[in-house]
Design an enzyme around this catalytic site. Structure first.
Site, short mmCIF file in Angstrom:
data_model
loop_
_atom_site.label_atom_id
_atom_site.label_comp_id
_atom_site.label_asym_id
_atom_site.label_seq_id
_atom_site.Cartn_x
_atom_site.Cartn_y
_atom_site.Cartn_z
N TRP A 21 0.87 -1.32 0.07
CA TRP A 21 -0.05 -0.07 0.00
C TRP A 21 0.84 1.29 0.10
O TRP A 21 1.86 1.30 0.84
CB TRP A 21 -0.91 -0.02 1.21
CG TRP A 21 -1.72 1.24 1.37
CD1 TRP A 21 -2.48 1.65 0.43
CD2 TRP A 21 -2.18 1.80 2.75
NE1 TRP A 21 -3.24 2.68 1.21
CE2 TRP A 21 -3.11 2.80 2.26
CE3 TRP A 21 -1.67 1.90 3.87
CZ2 TRP A 21 -3.59 3.64 3.34
CZ3 TRP A 21 -1.94 2.52 5.05
CH2 TRP A 21 -3.03 3.39 4.56
N ASP B 135 -0.33 -5.81 9.16
CA ASP B 135 -1.29 -4.92 8.89
C ASP B 135 -2.61 -5.48 8.63
O ASP B 135 -2.72 -6.24 7.85
CB ASP B 135 -0.94 -3.90 7.78
CG ASP B 135 -1.93 -2.67 7.77
OD1 ASP B 135 -2.93 -2.71 8.26
OD2 ASP B 135 -1.51 -2.08 6.89
N LYS C 185 -12.86 -0.38 7.39
CA LYS C 185 -13.65 -1.40 6.14
C LYS C 185 -14.57 -2.05 6.73
O LYS C 185 -15.65 -2.33 6.41
CB LYS C 185 -12.64 -2.15 5.31
CG LYS C 185 -11.18 -1.37 5.34
CD LYS C 185 -11.34 -0.20 4.17
CE LYS C 185 -9.92 0.24 4.42
NZ LYS C 185 -9.60 1.39 3.21
#
Ligand code: LMR
Length: 397
Positions: free
Chosen positions: A130, A211, A246
């Site tokens: 990312w 993560d 999310k």
């Protein structure tokens, strides 16, 4: 003081949001930023979140300060969600969890804390990873190294190359791993590969840093924690940053957590005090609202069940869209094999097209995606899929 500054380029992901909003093309499609969208293209507030917010509004009696660690109950609930009840209990004496301002806040807090503990520590990150990992971790002072991860030709993980590079990671180094739903490529480690990573960490002594931003959007709330729990059971130290952006749809509320497992209770106490003083020196304490909502949902069996049911529907919708996209591309006579999209996990996959082709999709077709050709699969729906498929077909012809 500021006269010498020039404007920076827009953020490669967030910049797409404003470009999409400004576009008046009625056929425009947003496959950019990683937010869940329903069939109507909306990102609704989840039912359990709405209900918890209503209850919270009616019952909250104070807005006094909480503290750098955030709410203790939220921290315990999130630790259990990520680690599972058994591991959360068995690690209690050597574990600490800090509520953070989103996953980004957790990543930065972790990086600042690590850099205070071991200035300039090396962290190996996947290539690709990312984009925001680099400033979040690097600007805190960590030294970024890359390990090979994704093969753009075969659309698979370069596992042998990854492990060969990670041989260099030693005690005092960290290795960043995506817990599930790899961002940006959607290719996740399988169980056997997680076991090999665990064994290498045990042998070489590096500290994995996981993560976990998409728990529940890959295979399931429990299934998506296979790697986290495998490593947590075996290793003396582990850093985990989890996000509720999310899976609870709480993006703008900024809800996340940093969980650190230490070798001993004594080292955990020292680490926790350093994390607390680091948080105090950056943002003092995390915002409360979203975390209290999550805490209420996880504490209440009916709300918990409803949240998980809605999350399951979201996951199944994304997986269904993956299959549909592959089928429609094939049915449209596109010869290139896109079947890998069906096997990848979470919101993202690479289309595997060039930057110039991406730019054509953006400029000529108003289809917004990141230059790397990463698409947010959740942005597809039954109304826009034909336009998307035909546009891709023309662009790659
Ligand atoms: C993404 O990758 O699109 C999301 O994680 C949102 C962001 O902040 O970049």
């Amino acid at each position: 003081m500021f006269q010498h500054l020039s404007p920076l380029a827009a953020d490669p992901i967030l910049g797409l949001m404003s470009a999409y909003r400004a576009d008046s093309n009625p056929h425009k499609i947003d496959l950019g930023v990683g937010v869940y969208k329903d069939e109507a293209g909306d990102t609704p507030v989840m039912r359990a979140v709405k209900e918890a917010e209503t209850r919270l509004l009616a019952s909250q009696k104070t807005k006094t300060y909480v503290g750098p660690a955030g709410a203790a109950l939220f921290n315990e609930e999130v630790a259990q969600l990520v680690l599972g009840k058994t591991l959360a209990a068995s690690t209690r004496e050597r574990r600490c969890t800090f509520q953070t301002p989103g996953g980004c806040g957790g990543l930065r807090l972790a990086a600042e804390f690590i850099n205070k503990s071991k200035p300039g520590a090396r962290i190996f990150v996947s290539d690709p990873t990312w984009a925001n990992h680099i400033p979040l971790l690097g600007d805190a002072g960590l030294q970024i190294e890359k390990y090979p991860y994704y093969d753009y030709g075969t659309h698979s993980i370069r596992f042998d190359d990854m492990m060969a590079t990670l041989q260099k990671a030693q005690a005092g180094d960290l290795v960043l791993l995506h817990g599930c739903c790899h961002n940006p490529c959607g290719a996740d480690l399988n169980h056997e590969q997680w076991v090999a990573v665990r064994d290498l960490a045990l042998k070489n002594g590096f500290t994995p840093f996981i993560d976990l931003a998409y728990q529940g959007l890959g295979d399931g709330v429990e299934e998506d924690c296979y790697g986290v729990r495998l490593l947590g059971e075996a290793l003396p130290e582990l850093v985990i940053v989890s996000s509720c952006s999310k899976n609870f749809g709480l993006y703008r509320e900024r809800v996340g957590a940093l969980t650190v497992l230490c070798e001993t209770a004594a080292s955990m106490k020292a680490a926790a005090s350093l994390i607390a003083s680091t948080a105090r020196g950056i943002y003092s304490m995390p915002p409360d609202h979203g975390a209290t909502v999550v805490e209420m949902i996880l504490q209440d069996s009916a709300l918990h069940a409803d949240w998980e049911q809605e999350l399951t529907q979201m996951r199944e919708r994304i997986n269904g869209l993956r299959t549909l996209l592959v089928e429609r591309l094939h049915a449209a006579g596109v010869e290139r094999d896109f079947s890998f999209i069906q096997h990848e996990k979470g919101m993202f996959s690479f289309l595997g097209i060039s930057v110039a082709q991406v730019q054509t999709l953006v400029k000529d077709y108003s289809i917004y995606l990141v230059d790397s050709s990463r698409i947010n699969v959740a942005g597809i729906n039954h109304d826009n899929i034909d336009y998307l498929v035909n546009s891709i077909k023309k662009v790659i012809a």
